[in-house]
Design a protein around this motif. Sequence first.
Motif, short mmCIF file in Angstrom:
data_model
loop_
_atom_site.label_atom_id
_atom_site.label_comp_id
_atom_site.label_asym_id
_atom_site.label_seq_id
_atom_site.Cartn_x
_atom_site.Cartn_y
_atom_site.Cartn_z
N LEU A 159 0.83 -1.22 0.00
CA LEU A 159 0.00 0.00 0.00
C LEU A 159 0.86 1.26 0.00
O LEU A 159 0.52 2.26 -0.61
CB LEU A 159 -0.88 0.05 1.26
CG LEU A 159 -2.20 -0.69 1.26
CD1 LEU A 159 -2.91 -0.46 2.59
CD2 LEU A 159 -3.09 -0.22 0.10
N MET A 160 1.98 1.19 0.72
CA MET A 160 2.85 2.37 0.88
C MET A 160 3.38 2.92 -0.42
O MET A 160 3.75 4.08 -0.49
CB MET A 160 4.11 1.97 1.69
CG MET A 160 3.91 1.91 3.15
SD MET A 160 5.48 1.36 3.90
CE MET A 160 4.81 0.73 5.44
N ASP A 161 3.48 2.06 -1.45
CA ASP A 161 4.19 2.45 -2.66
C ASP A 161 3.64 3.71 -3.33
O ASP A 161 4.33 4.38 -4.07
CB ASP A 161 4.24 1.29 -3.66
CG ASP A 161 5.28 0.26 -3.24
OD1 ASP A 161 6.07 0.57 -2.32
OD2 ASP A 161 5.31 -0.84 -3.81
N LEU A 162 2.39 4.01 -3.04
CA LEU A 162 1.74 5.20 -3.61
C LEU A 162 2.19 6.49 -2.92
O LEU A 162 1.96 7.58 -3.43
CB LEU A 162 0.23 5.03 -3.38
CG LEU A 162 -0.72 6.11 -3.84
CD1 LEU A 162 -0.96 5.97 -5.33
CD2 LEU A 162 -2.05 6.02 -3.08
N TYR A 163 2.82 6.38 -1.76
CA TYR A 163 3.03 7.54 -0.88
C TYR A 163 4.44 8.11 -0.99
O TYR A 163 5.37 7.41 -1.40
CB TYR A 163 2.73 7.13 0.56
CG TYR A 163 1.26 6.81 0.75
CD1 TYR A 163 0.39 7.75 1.28
CD2 TYR A 163 0.74 5.58 0.34
CE1 TYR A 163 -0.96 7.47 1.42
CE2 TYR A 163 -0.61 5.30 0.47
CZ TYR A 163 -1.45 6.24 1.01
OH TYR A 163 -2.79 5.98 1.14
N ASP A 164 4.58 9.37 -0.57
CA ASP A 164 5.88 10.02 -0.56
C ASP A 164 6.61 9.80 0.76
O ASP A 164 7.83 9.73 0.81
CB ASP A 164 5.71 11.53 -0.77
CG ASP A 164 4.95 11.83 -2.05
OD1 ASP A 164 5.42 11.39 -3.12
OD2 ASP A 164 3.88 12.46 -1.99
N VAL B 183 15.84 17.03 7.93
CA VAL B 183 16.46 15.73 8.27
C VAL B 183 15.40 14.75 8.79
O VAL B 183 15.38 13.58 8.39
CB VAL B 183 17.60 15.93 9.30
CG1 VAL B 183 18.18 14.59 9.71
CG2 VAL B 183 18.69 16.83 8.71
N ILE B 184 14.48 15.23 9.63
CA ILE B 184 13.39 14.36 10.12
C ILE B 184 12.58 13.86 8.93
O ILE B 184 12.28 12.67 8.81
CB ILE B 184 12.48 15.13 11.11
CG1 ILE B 184 13.24 15.44 12.40
CG2 ILE B 184 11.20 14.34 11.42
CD1 ILE B 184 12.48 16.36 13.36
N ALA B 185 12.21 14.77 8.03
CA ALA B 185 11.39 14.39 6.87
C ALA B 185 12.11 13.37 6.00
O ALA B 185 11.51 12.38 5.57
CB ALA B 185 11.04 15.64 6.05
N GLU B 186 13.40 13.58 5.76
CA GLU B 186 14.14 12.65 4.89
C GLU B 186 14.16 11.23 5.47
O GLU B 186 14.14 10.26 4.73
CB GLU B 186 15.57 13.15 4.67
CG GLU B 186 15.66 14.26 3.65
CD GLU B 186 15.46 13.77 2.21
OE1 GLU B 186 15.91 12.65 1.88
OE2 GLU B 186 14.84 14.50 1.43
N HIS B 187 14.18 11.14 6.79
CA HIS B 187 14.14 9.80 7.41
C HIS B 187 12.78 9.14 7.25
O HIS B 187 12.66 7.94 7.48
CB HIS B 187 14.53 9.89 8.89
CG HIS B 187 16.01 9.93 9.10
ND1 HIS B 187 16.82 8.83 8.90
CD2 HIS B 187 16.84 10.93 9.47
CE1 HIS B 187 18.08 9.16 9.15
NE2 HIS B 187 18.11 10.44 9.50
N CYS B 188 11.76 9.93 6.92
CA CYS B 188 10.41 9.38 6.71
C CYS B 188 10.12 9.11 5.24
O CYS B 188 9.02 8.67 4.91
CB CYS B 188 9.34 10.35 7.24
SG CYS B 188 9.36 10.58 9.01
N ARG B 189 11.05 9.36 4.34
CA ARG B 189 10.76 9.18 2.91
C ARG B 189 10.45 7.72 2.63
O ARG B 189 11.13 6.82 3.09
CB ARG B 189 11.92 9.65 2.04
CG ARG B 189 12.01 11.17 1.99
CD ARG B 189 13.01 11.61 0.96
NE ARG B 189 12.43 11.50 -0.35
CZ ARG B 189 11.64 12.43 -0.90
NH1 ARG B 189 11.37 13.52 -0.24
NH2 ARG B 189 11.12 12.25 -2.08
N ARG B 190 9.40 7.53 1.85
CA ARG B 190 8.89 6.18 1.62
C ARG B 190 9.96 5.23 1.07
O ARG B 190 10.06 4.08 1.50
CB ARG B 190 7.66 6.22 0.71
CG ARG B 190 6.91 4.92 0.67
CD ARG B 190 7.12 4.19 -0.64
NE ARG B 190 6.86 5.08 -1.76
CZ ARG B 190 7.41 4.91 -2.95
NH1 ARG B 190 8.25 3.92 -3.17
NH2 ARG B 190 7.15 5.77 -3.92
N GLU B 191 10.75 5.69 0.09
CA GLU B 191 11.76 4.81 -0.49
C GLU B 191 12.66 4.23 0.61
O GLU B 191 12.95 3.04 0.61
CB GLU B 191 12.69 5.56 -1.46
CG GLU B 191 12.00 6.33 -2.57
CD GLU B 191 11.69 7.76 -2.16
OE1 GLU B 191 10.64 7.94 -1.47
OE2 GLU B 191 12.44 8.68 -2.51
#
Lengths: 204, 204
Positions: A159-164, B183-191
């Motif tokens: 499901l996550m694949d759609l998200y940023d 930096v917090i946001a980058e750690h949450c990136r889906r990839e």
Amino acid sequence: MREKGLLIVLSGPSGVGKGTVRKEIFSQPNAAFEYSISMTTRLPREGEVDGIDYFFKSREEFEILIEQDKLLEYAEFVGNYYGTPVDYVRETLNSGKDVFLEIEVQGARQVREKFPEGLFIFLAPPSLSELESRIVNRGTETEELIRQRMLAAKAEIELMDLYDYVVENDHVEHACRRINAIVIAEHCRRERVSILYKKMLEVK
Amino acid sequence: MREKGLLIVLSGPSGVGKGTVRKEIFSQPNAAFEYSISMTTRLPREGEVDGIDYFFKSREEFEILIEQDKLLEYAEFVGNYYGTPVDYVRETLNSGKDVFLEIEVQGARQVREKFPEGLFIFLAPPSLSELESRIVNRGTETEELIRQRMLAAKAEIELMDLYDYVVENDHVEHACRRINAIVIAEHCRRERVSILYKKMLEVK
């Protein structure tokens, strides 16, 4: 000069706590985005106010909006429609304000098609990362239970694949802090900022 | 399970206040990243300590490191070398910690080539966005002054193209808050997160 607002979509599996996180974000006095109120055909519950909790509409009114393509996303649950009016979202974004949607995963999929440039945040259950210790300490769990949990986790990861972004909802305040950080960071993205600067120079 | 650390590169035009912002970030008790100490051939100034302010090296030592490709980036200013030792950076990233570099724009260009996956933050002078009001109120400035400012702004905007984020240094605390949010946001990136989850499942 003000850029167009960001469309922020918070979604995730049902039961993950999207509503709680959204309420916490909007309880902060400095909440920097506008909340998009959903529309529904279900009857108001005790204490619910039209235009605050939901826009309450008849089934006929809702279906006219569907036909007129006036909904950013909609779905039917147990006989009632739920949806997001598109005009409010477009007008608010055009005025330079960020708009926050908290919707189900099937709704998020519809929004991605219409607003691919939106900022999609997947709220993930902490059970996903607990999984690791469960697997490591597998002696304490039955093989069947582990297998089931891993299947469930795989479905969620797909499901996550759609998200940023993926934000783990380990604590409501931590999740809110991460979501706020994501919005601040997105406003600093070079593509966005340099377009603004370039427009500034064209003013010449 | 811990992901590899992020390489955070703070750069920007000289005089923009990179050093001040970096010091403010590392003065916070909860600074979540490691600072990579630069190496130089210049002599220590009064009060500077080897291994804290800089690693002080002779010109011969520095040139051997250049030959051995042991520097992530380096440059020569007014007869002295300045550079970033690569081993410390690699080891710290591999241990799962984020590494913070504060370097000149030509150094950032070298780092981008070796670590394209790094997180590059351009610290922009507030004069850039002040430019807009100057242009709008152009009666108060000479044509020539405005033309010069716009040329300088164009050159700076072209520099930005290498970077992932642009942070305006309007106030040191605001700039730090934005950098921490990035930096917090980058750690949450889906990839990033979904690779971790996928690895977790492979452990099975």
